[in-house]
Enzyme design. Structure first.
Site, PDB file in Angstrom:
ATOM      1  N   ASP A 160      51.202  46.285  57.061  1.00  0.00           N
ATOM      2  CA  ASP A 160      50.021  46.873  57.723  1.00  0.00           C
ATOM      3  C   ASP A 160      48.811  45.949  57.627  1.00  0.00           C
ATOM      4  O   ASP A 160      47.681  46.403  57.447  1.00  0.00           O
ATOM      5  CB  ASP A 160      49.693  48.246  57.129  1.00  0.00           C
ATOM      6  CG  ASP A 160      50.877  49.189  57.201  1.00  0.00           C
ATOM      7  OD1 ASP A 160      51.387  49.392  58.319  1.00  0.00           O
ATOM      8  OD2 ASP A 160      51.301  49.705  56.155  1.00  0.00           O
ATOM      9  N   ARG A 184      80.557  43.567  59.425  1.00  0.00           N
ATOM     10  CA  ARG A 184      81.147  43.086  60.679  1.00  0.00           C
ATOM     11  C   ARG A 184      81.687  44.220  61.544  1.00  0.00           C
ATOM     12  O   ARG A 184      82.633  44.049  62.313  1.00  0.00           O
ATOM     13  CB  ARG A 184      82.295  42.090  60.439  1.00  0.00           C
ATOM     14  CG  ARG A 184      81.885  40.700  59.996  1.00  0.00           C
ATOM     15  CD  ARG A 184      81.312  40.679  58.638  1.00  0.00           C
ATOM     16  NE  ARG A 184      81.511  39.367  57.996  1.00  0.00           N
ATOM     17  CZ  ARG A 184      81.195  39.139  56.731  1.00  0.00           C
ATOM     18  NH1 ARG A 184      80.672  40.114  56.000  1.00  0.00           N
ATOM     19  NH2 ARG A 184      81.382  37.958  56.211  1.00  0.00           N
ATOM     20  N   HIS A 208      53.641  47.165  65.384  1.00  0.00           N
ATOM     21  CA  HIS A 208      52.617  46.145  65.526  1.00  0.00           C
ATOM     22  C   HIS A 208      51.685  46.580  66.647  1.00  0.00           C
ATOM     23  O   HIS A 208      52.144  46.923  67.737  1.00  0.00           O
ATOM     24  CB  HIS A 208      53.243  44.788  65.869  1.00  0.00           C
ATOM     25  CG  HIS A 208      54.019  44.190  64.746  1.00  0.00           C
ATOM     26  ND1 HIS A 208      54.716  43.015  64.874  1.00  0.00           N
ATOM     27  CD2 HIS A 208      54.187  44.594  63.472  1.00  0.00           C
ATOM     28  CE1 HIS A 208      55.301  42.725  63.718  1.00  0.00           C
ATOM     29  NE2 HIS A 208      54.991  43.667  62.861  1.00  0.00           N
TER      30      HIS A 208
END
Length: 348
Positions: free
Chosen positions: A13, A138, A43
């Site tokens: 932040d 995987r 963001h």
């Protein structure tokens, strides 16, 4: 030519997205890349009266309109990716996803929502952690398996290295150094490493092309949820409310339905900051939320507008760490940024 990397100090932040967007614009970057994490961070920046945010894309493109690359070290939620592409009206050639990116499925999200351990650490429930665990086994699908992503697929490793040979590119990490699974207060951490080396590896960039590593440091560091904040005393809720420095998390408290309030330290723990700089190999610091230390600088865009209190803080950071503070964020608006050097004029 080369790469500038933005990473978070402390616990996230720190306005990384704002710093990256500003840097990308000022340096006319040829591309902006994400190399770690998934769709779990937020963001954002304020543009006029609007708050613009992303979760999956790096925010650095917003002012420069340069190509975006999501490297193979980043987990991708196709729904969030396509929603953000549509919201910003990005053509396929503007938003590229490496065909090896692990995919976040709806089942991953539901598994996190039902996980007691994820609830205990205040997870964003984005599915990133489960997706990354499946990638390690995987068993995760990857981007080339998803029909809806076909127009956006790219060898982002080649894309990043090619652009870095032509000019400047930007790499954007996620969250903060002490939320890294490698370096944080386990288990109160995110699912991956978020430091500069992992951002480079997650994009597949030749490390020799890295020019600058810029650590974003909040003038009054914050943290969500549980976990220590170093040796610096914290503000109480009442003190933050009285001073007008309350910050709300993007995480909603499941019991109250309200956004959590971020805890806030009274200052910077320099022993922790030195470690942040060491681990990331930082050669620059961007000081953010400086107006919370002295409201008198709110909106400043020139070095001469900074007050003695803020200049003293800049000097103390440089003295303690040996790293230069090159950018100071002075308010919510995207243009509230001071550059220490005359070759980067303010945006007005």
């Amino acid at each position: 030519m080369g790469a500038n990397i933005i990473v978070g100090g402390f616990w996230g932040d720190e306005a990384k997205g704002l710093v990256r967007a500003w840097q990308t614009y000022q340096h006319h970057a040829l591309g902006v890349f994400r190399g770690c994490g998934g769709s779990n961070p937020e963001h954002g920046l304020f543009f006029n009266n609007d708050y613009i945010k992303v979760n999956q894309l790096p925010l650095g493109f917003i002012l420069q309109q340069c190509p975006i690359g999501i490297g193979p070290g980043t987990a991708v939620d196709p729904d969030k990716f396509l929603a953000e592409v549509r919201r910003f009206r990005l053509a396929p050639e503007q938003a590229r996803v490496d065909y090896r990116c692990p995919i976040i499925t709806r089942e991953n999200i539901q598994e996190e929502i039902g996980s007691a351990s994820m609830n205990a650490i205040g997870s964003t429930m984005s599915g990133t952690g489960i997706a990354m665990s499946h990638a390690a086994l995987r068993t995760a699908p990857i981007a080339r398996d998803m029909p809806e992503l076909q127009p956006y697929l790219e060898d982002v490793v080649l894309m990043a290295n090619s652009l870095a040979a032509e000019g400047t590119i930007s790499l954007e990490s996620t969250q903060g150094t002490f939320l890294s699974r490698y370096h944080g207060d386990y288990p109160n951490v995110t699912s991956v490493d978020v430091t500069a080396p992992s951002a480079v590896a997650g994009v597949g960039l030749n490390w020799r092309t890295v020019e600058n590593v810029i650590v974003c440091v909040k003038a009054l560091p914050t943290r969500e949820g549980t976990g220590p904040m170093g040796d610096v005393e914290e503000f109480t809720f009442e003190e933050m409310e009285r001073l007008g420095i309350l910050e709300y998390s993007s995480i909603v408290d499941p019991l109250t339905g309200k956004h959590q309030v971020r805890r806030k330290a009274r200052g910077i723990d320099y022993s922790l900051l030195k470690r942040i700089i060491m681990v990331n190999g930082a050669n620059q610091v961007a000081l953010t939320f400086a107006e919370q230390v002295d409201p008198g600088i709110t909106g400043a865009v020139r070095w001469s507008q900074l007050t003695p209190m803020v200049k003293d803080l800049v000097s103390e950071i440089e003295k303690q760490t040996g790293v230069e503070v090159t950018l100071i964020n002075t308010g919510k608006q995207w243009s509230s940024m001071v550059s220490k050097h005359d070759d980067l004029p303010p945006i007005e």
